[in-house]
Design an enzyme around this catalytic site. Structure first.
Site, PDB file in Angstrom:
ATOM      1  N   ASP A  30      49.887  43.445  29.958  1.00  0.00           N
ATOM      2  CA  ASP A  30      48.716  42.786  30.372  1.00  0.00           C
ATOM      3  C   ASP A  30      48.224  41.840  29.270  1.00  0.00           C
ATOM      4  O   ASP A  30      47.723  42.340  28.481  1.00  0.00           O
ATOM      5  CB  ASP A  30      47.924  43.886  31.034  1.00  0.00           C
ATOM      6  CG  ASP A  30      46.816  42.985  31.963  1.00  0.00           C
ATOM      7  OD1 ASP A  30      47.210  41.817  32.282  1.00  0.00           O
ATOM      8  OD2 ASP A  30      45.845  43.652  32.245  1.00  0.00           O
ATOM      9  N   HIS A  87      37.554  34.026  31.286  1.00  0.00           N
ATOM     10  CA  HIS A  87      37.461  35.587  31.428  1.00  0.00           C
ATOM     11  C   HIS A  87      37.084  36.025  30.200  1.00  0.00           C
ATOM     12  O   HIS A  87      36.147  36.828  29.676  1.00  0.00           O
ATOM     13  CB  HIS A  87      38.737  36.112  31.965  1.00  0.00           C
ATOM     14  CG  HIS A  87      38.524  37.797  31.744  1.00  0.00           C
ATOM     15  ND1 HIS A  87      37.615  38.449  32.691  1.00  0.00           N
ATOM     16  CD2 HIS A  87      39.421  38.563  31.217  1.00  0.00           C
ATOM     17  CE1 HIS A  87      37.857  39.704  32.263  1.00  0.00           C
ATOM     18  NE2 HIS A  87      38.917  39.908  31.366  1.00  0.00           N
ATOM     19  N   GLU A 128      40.404  43.767  38.851  1.00  0.00           N
ATOM     20  CA  GLU A 128      40.644  42.516  38.113  1.00  0.00           C
ATOM     21  C   GLU A 128      41.795  41.629  38.862  1.00  0.00           C
ATOM     22  O   GLU A 128      42.892  42.292  39.171  1.00  0.00           O
ATOM     23  CB  GLU A 128      41.437  42.717  36.677  1.00  0.00           C
ATOM     24  CG  GLU A 128      40.141  43.371  35.630  1.00  0.00           C
ATOM     25  CD  GLU A 128      40.627  43.393  34.063  1.00  0.00           C
ATOM     26  OE1 GLU A 128      41.728  43.510  34.213  1.00  0.00           O
ATOM     27  OE2 GLU A 128      39.803  43.526  33.270  1.00  0.00           O
ATOM     28  N   GLU A 186      44.599  39.305  39.135  1.00  0.00           N
ATOM     29  CA  GLU A 186      45.557  38.788  38.339  1.00  0.00           C
ATOM     30  C   GLU A 186      47.077  38.601  39.018  1.00  0.00           C
ATOM     31  O   GLU A 186      46.975  38.738  40.236  1.00  0.00           O
ATOM     32  CB  GLU A 186      45.992  39.920  37.080  1.00  0.00           C
ATOM     33  CG  GLU A 186      44.730  40.688  36.449  1.00  0.00           C
ATOM     34  CD  GLU A 186      45.169  41.381  35.232  1.00  0.00           C
ATOM     35  OE1 GLU A 186      46.189  41.263  34.791  1.00  0.00           O
ATOM     36  OE2 GLU A 186      44.263  42.057  34.701  1.00  0.00           O
ATOM     37  N   ASP A 215      44.485  44.882  38.567  1.00  0.00           N
ATOM     38  CA  ASP A 215      44.145  45.729  37.418  1.00  0.00           C
ATOM     39  C   ASP A 215      42.857  46.513  37.363  1.00  0.00           C
ATOM     40  O   ASP A 215      41.945  46.453  36.889  1.00  0.00           O
ATOM     41  CB  ASP A 215      44.457  45.046  35.918  1.00  0.00           C
ATOM     42  CG  ASP A 215      44.388  45.826  34.646  1.00  0.00           C
ATOM     43  OD1 ASP A 215      44.608  47.197  34.989  1.00  0.00           O
ATOM     44  OD2 ASP A 215      43.911  45.287  33.791  1.00  0.00           O
ATOM     45  N   ARG A 243      35.102  50.433  33.589  1.00  0.00           N
ATOM     46  CA  ARG A 243      34.460  49.681  32.716  1.00  0.00           C
ATOM     47  C   ARG A 243      33.855  50.494  31.528  1.00  0.00           C
ATOM     48  O   ARG A 243      33.600  50.418  30.169  1.00  0.00           O
ATOM     49  CB  ARG A 243      33.503  48.555  33.042  1.00  0.00           C
ATOM     50  CG  ARG A 243      33.948  47.669  34.057  1.00  0.00           C
ATOM     51  CD  ARG A 243      35.237  46.755  33.164  1.00  0.00           C
ATOM     52  NE  ARG A 243      35.856  45.616  33.907  1.00  0.00           N
ATOM     53  CZ  ARG A 243      36.650  45.027  33.643  1.00  0.00           C
ATOM     54  NH1 ARG A 243      37.457  45.309  32.656  1.00  0.00           N
ATOM     55  NH2 ARG A 243      37.361  43.999  34.645  1.00  0.00           N
ATOM     56  N   GLN A 292      36.098  52.174  29.314  1.00  0.00           N
ATOM     57  CA  GLN A 292      37.039  51.080  28.657  1.00  0.00           C
ATOM     58  C   GLN A 292      35.715  50.854  27.278  1.00  0.00           C
ATOM     59  O   GLN A 292      36.209  50.777  26.105  1.00  0.00           O
ATOM     60  CB  GLN A 292      37.065  49.764  29.193  1.00  0.00           C
ATOM     61  CG  GLN A 292      37.774  48.644  28.562  1.00  0.00           C
ATOM     62  CD  GLN A 292      38.004  47.735  29.509  1.00  0.00           C
ATOM     63  OE1 GLN A 292      37.612  47.466  30.677  1.00  0.00           O
ATOM     64  NE2 GLN A 292      38.542  46.348  29.042  1.00  0.00           N
ATOM     65  N   LYS A 316      42.570  51.878  32.052  1.00  0.00           N
ATOM     66  CA  LYS A 316      43.220  50.914  32.863  1.00  0.00           C
ATOM     67  C   LYS A 316      44.566  51.687  33.491  1.00  0.00           C
ATOM     68  O   LYS A 316      45.247  51.217  34.006  1.00  0.00           O
ATOM     69  CB  LYS A 316      43.727  49.614  31.852  1.00  0.00           C
ATOM     70  CG  LYS A 316      42.523  49.086  31.419  1.00  0.00           C
ATOM     71  CD  LYS A 316      42.223  47.812  32.104  1.00  0.00           C
ATOM     72  CE  LYS A 316      41.348  46.806  31.180  1.00  0.00           C
ATOM     73  NZ  LYS A 316      41.225  45.786  32.199  1.00  0.00           N
ATOM     74  N   THR A 346      47.445  50.602  38.687  1.00  0.00           N
ATOM     75  CA  THR A 346      47.567  49.179  38.762  1.00  0.00           C
ATOM     76  C   THR A 346      48.427  48.927  39.809  1.00  0.00           C
ATOM     77  O   THR A 346      49.589  49.330  40.413  1.00  0.00           O
ATOM     78  CB  THR A 346      48.476  48.549  37.415  1.00  0.00           C
ATOM     79  OG1 THR A 346      47.686  49.217  36.333  1.00  0.00           O
ATOM     80  CG2 THR A 346      48.106  47.345  37.355  1.00  0.00           C
ATOM     81  N   GLU A 371      32.203  40.404  35.477  1.00  0.00           N
ATOM     82  CA  GLU A 371      31.779  38.898  35.393  1.00  0.00           C
ATOM     83  C   GLU A 371      30.849  38.677  36.276  1.00  0.00           C
ATOM     84  O   GLU A 371      29.745  37.988  36.182  1.00  0.00           O
ATOM     85  CB  GLU A 371      33.003  38.081  35.123  1.00  0.00           C
ATOM     86  CG  GLU A 371      33.835  38.115  33.892  1.00  0.00           C
ATOM     87  CD  GLU A 371      34.837  37.188  33.994  1.00  0.00           C
ATOM     88  OE1 GLU A 371      34.954  36.119  33.874  1.00  0.00           O
ATOM     89  OE2 GLU A 371      36.138  37.881  34.470  1.00  0.00           O
TER      90      GLU A 371
HETATM   91 MN    MN Z   1      43.882  43.257  33.186  1.00  0.00          MN
END
Ligand code: MN
Length: 421
Positions: free
Chosen positions: A131, A138, A204, A206, A238, A242, A245, A258, A262, A369
């Site tokens: 990834d 971002h 996420e 993607e 993804d 948080r 993380q 993560k 996925t 975000e």
């Molecule tokens: Mn990602």
């Protein structure tokens, strides 16, 4: 030229799957084993039957049978000559003026399945998954939250496409539910970490590309040959914890935040189908080192959206509107960088973009975000608010390139959050 292309299969203008697209996927019909198909309108065309009937016996296929398998890997390994030939054969067979399928009801009955009646599986056996972190906005937004606007980007960010190695075993195909993971987190005011379900569960938005022919260990792929190794693109979510993380990621990057799940979309849109939506890659400053500098590098104009559906909502609500062109690093640069040390890619490997955020608030591609780490909750049309995803929330990502009177689309990747077990 492609706009004039028309199939005898009726395809609505807003459909993602006109004859100009023909994305590949692995489907399982009501009876029988999983095999390779392409989507056309509301149907799946069964390539294993067409192969059996000898439609793919030209030299590009090297006497291989690749479409009765339950994964695209053998077809991926054949490379672009076979991919181009297959597209030519299929566009011919599906064209309005070709009688072969159009006028043979018995054959049509064998080769077409209603998409609603089949089960989609992962398109490939994915051996390795990487990834990237290639959206400037971002990276800048996340960096601003962590380090302030002055130090938002790490010094390496504009010199190389930053990435981490992800986990291939937990990649699932669209519509699989995702369970809120447990993990170790450390609230800012706590002296020691705590253990429990993640309390800041995120998506996420993607895209990701599937590798075709690989490269030999020790032999980098020069950037001008990069697309020889890229078959096509899918959408990807993804899923991210948080809080896990934030506590685990230093100094080696994401790990358990993560790799619990996925999700990818089932239909792989080929580079051939995306060709007419190519745009020049905007100039990069500083100019990248020579091994990352292509003679004519490119991006694609692909519109991307994420929709949230809470248990209490009647219909889903778009929370992200962005575009593939918001990626700073190109797919060719990502591939060239990935192999520059001799790392070998293999057919079916998946290389993802990273969250695709743009310059505007609505183009932010994750809750982190959108709500600025929970500080500015989203208000939904029914009055509900969200800092993060909650149990029962469904998140769907969709994307398409808009042609003249048709769309080359990706379908969608959807998933619903289940409570921690
Ligand atoms: Mn990602």
């Amino acid at each position: 030229m492609p706009a004039a292309l028309k199939s005898f299969i009726e395809v609505a203008p807003e459909s993602h799957f006109p004859i100009q697209n023909l994305p590949y996927g692995i489907f399982k019909p009501a009876q029988g084993a999983a095999r390779v198909g392409v989507a056309i309108g509301e149907f799946v065309l069964d390539l294993s039957v067409l192969e059996e009937l000898g439609h793919f016996e030209s030299s590009e296929f090297q006497n291989r049978r690749v479409f009765s398998e339950g994964a695209l890997n053998a077809f991926l390994a054949l490379g672009r000559p076979a991919w181009r030939k297959a597209r030519e054969v299929l566009q011919h067979l599906l064209a309005a003026e070709t009688a072969t399928l159009r006028d043979d009801a018995a054959l049509r009955g064998r080769v077409f399945h209603a998409r609603k009646d089949v089960t989609m599986q992962l398109p490939a056996r994915i051996g390795d998954y990487t990834d990237f972190y290639s959206s400037y906005h971002h990276a800048h937004n996340v960096g601003t939250m962590l380090r302030g606007p002055e130090n938002a980007l790490m010094p390496n960010w504009k010199w190389l496409p930053v990435a981490y190695h992800g986990r291939a075993s937990s990649i699932v195909v669209s519509d699989a539910d995702v369970r809120r993971p447990h993990g170790q987190t450390k609230p800012p005011d706590a002296a020691a970490p705590i253990f429990g379900p993640s309390r800041s569960f995120d998506y996420e938005l993607e895209t990701a590309f599937l590798i075709g022919p690989g490269n030999v260990l020790g032999q980098p792929v020069p950037i001008d040959r990069a697309t020889d190794h890229i078959f096509g693109l899918v959408l990807m979510n993804d899923w991210s914890a948080r809080d896990v993380q934030g506590w685990e990621y230093q100094p080696l990057g994401p790990f358990l935040a993560k790799n619990f799940c996925t999700s990818i979309s089932p239909w792989v849109v080929t580079l051939e189908a995306l060709e007419e939506f190519r745009k020049p890659l905007p100039p990069q400053d500083p100019e990248p080192l020579p091994y990352l500098h292509a003679a004519s590098d490119f991006t694609y104009d692909i519109q991307l959206e994420a929709r949230l559906q809470t248990a209490a909502m009647n219909e889903s609500h778009v929370i992200t509107r962005t575009n593939f062109q918001n990626l700073y690093w190109s797919i060719a640069q990502q591939l060239a960088h990935h192999t520059v040390n001799g790392c070998n890619l293999q057919p079916g490997d998946l290389l993802a973009s990273g969250t695709i955020s743009g310059p505007t608030e609505e183009s932010r591609g994750c809750m982190l975000e959108l709500t600025w780490r929970g500080a500015k909750p989203l208000t939904l049309p029914n009055g509900e608010t969200r800092k993060w995803l909650e149990d029962g929330d469904g998140l769907t990502i969709t994307g398409w390139a808009q042609g003249d009177g048709y769309r080359v689309g990706f379908g969608e990747v959807a998933g619903r959050v289940l409570p921690a077990s």
